[in-house]
Design an enzyme around this catalytic site. Structure first.
Site, PDB file in Angstrom:
ATOM      1  N   SER A 112       1.050  -1.081   0.261  1.00 28.72           N
ATOM      2  CA  SER A 112       0.000  -0.147   0.110  1.00 28.72           C
ATOM      3  C   SER A 112       1.129   0.939  -0.251  1.00 28.72           C
ATOM      4  CB  SER A 112      -1.021  -0.568   0.555  1.00 28.72           C
ATOM      5  OG  SER A 112      -2.263   0.941   1.181  1.00 28.72           O
ATOM      6  N   GLU A 203      -2.208  -3.342  -7.595  1.00 24.63           N
ATOM      7  CA  GLU A 203      -3.211  -3.410  -6.975  1.00 24.63           C
ATOM      8  C   GLU A 203      -3.886  -2.300  -6.129  1.00 24.63           C
ATOM      9  OE1 GLU A 203      -3.646  -2.914  -3.235  1.00 24.63           O
ATOM     10  OE2 GLU A 203      -1.545  -2.033  -3.620  1.00 24.63           O
ATOM     11  N   HIS A 298      -5.289  -5.792  -0.720  1.00 23.31           N
ATOM     12  CA  HIS A 298      -5.785  -5.123   0.173  1.00 23.31           C
ATOM     13  C   HIS A 298      -6.929  -6.033   0.547  1.00 23.31           C
ATOM     14  CE1 HIS A 298      -3.902  -1.542  -0.209  1.00 23.31           C
ATOM     15  NE2 HIS A 298      -4.436  -0.986   0.364  1.00 23.31           N
TER      16      HIS A 298
END
Length: 325
Positions: A112, A203, A298
């Site tokens: 992330s 992602e 996630h």
């Protein structure tokens, strides 16, 4: 980056782990419980976790002022920790790159917002970056995902990841993975690794399809996507066209993509594209293998990936393979 990058030695029982809070603040009882649960997983593998006073440290929405958060990383050099494990994402890690980070070769774990640190480490020519669970998400990972991370850290072989092949063919090259939003903001900076011939897995979370399309278009305009050998698409959690108010650009003068992109689907929703339509259209003409629905991101089941190692992407079988080193 046409060759695989040298990685640090595998971990051994008794090796030390330095916790890093490089991004958003770790606040509340739930966050503390998830942190402690993640530490327990690491300690269950025989690792010694340095219990830094990170919970409750705060400067606005960040986990402390920049020097404090930089100190988490620099402490590894002083204490000789073999693994730097980031506790959570959010935002703030990229701020730490405004000043040079001169860190010894170490394993660095996160994803992330931590993408900026992982990629900066690769851009400096250092291996050891692992795109994988944060300490606060580790305990909630399924058993296979926890075991995969343990195997990676301790130098054992990794199982293939399976997805859905969209564009045929095979490609081999150094592996990259990251959050699309964070990685997009590294384009044009010295912290972007060499993309030439790489296998890139992307992602994201909570981004409307038009925002995903805008970012991928930026990658195309910069020539970045055209340098890749293959693309893997992980989990794009909560990114599909589910919130009407955020499903399309609000400026009515914004140009719309041609109807041919989604001729059938747009008969029922003529003013928007689905996430899959955006991802397919922005990657289909690159002439490289594309594999979607990889268990990376996630969602629960965030497969750890060793960045900079050699990988093979097979769109025919929908597999991502990382040979033993």
């Amino acid at each position: 980056m046409s060759v695989a990058m040298h990685q640090p030695p595998p971990l051994q029982h008794g090796d030390r782990v330095q916790l890093v809070a490089a991004s958003s603040a770790l606040l509340g009882d739930d966050a503390l419980a998830r942190l402690q649960a993640g530490i327990a997983v690491l300690e269950g593998w025989g690792l010694q976790v340095e219990r830094n006073p990170l919970h409750g440290r705060q400067w606005g929405y960040l986990a402390g002022r920049d020097p404090e958060r930089r100190g988490d990383l620099e402490a590894a050099a002083r204490r000789g920790a073999e693994l730097l494990a980031c506790v959570r994402g959010g935002w703030g890690a990229a701020r730490l790159l405004e000043q040079p980070l001169d860190l010894p070769p170490r394993w660095l774990l996160g994803f992330s917002d931590v993408t900026s640190l992982l990629w900066a480490q690769l851009a400096q020519g250092q291996g050891g970056a692992i795109h994988g669970p944060l300490v606060t998400t580790l305990a909630a990972e399924p058993a296979w995902s926890q075991e995969r991370l343990r195997a990676l850290l301790f130098g054992e072989s990794l199982a293939d990841l399976h997805g859905e092949g969209w564009c045929g063919g095979q490609a081999e090259g150094p592996l990259l993975a990251g959050n699309l939003t964070v990685a997009t903001h590294l384009l044009g900076t010295p912290h972007l690794p060499d993309l030439r011939g790489a296998i890139l897995v992307l992602e994201d979370v909570s981004e409307a399809p038009y925002r995903i399309e805008r970012m991928l278009t930026h990658w195309r305009l910069s020539g970045a996507l055209q340098q890749l050998a293959g693309i893997g698409l992980g989990q794009f959690t909560d990114c599909d066209d589910v919130v009407a108010a955020d499903a399309r650009p609000t400026d009515e003068t914004s140009p719309q993509p041609p109807d041919s992109v989604c001729e059938t689907a747009c008969e029922t929703q003529p003013d928007r594209f689905s996430l899959e339509q955006v991802l397919r259209e922005r990657t289909a003409d690159l002439g490289i293998p594309v594999v979607s629905n990889l268990p990376v991101g996630h969602g629960v089941g965030n497969a750890a990936l060793p960045l900079g190692t050699w990988a093979r992407l097979d769109a025919g079988s929908g597999r991502l393979h990382i040979p033993p080193t």
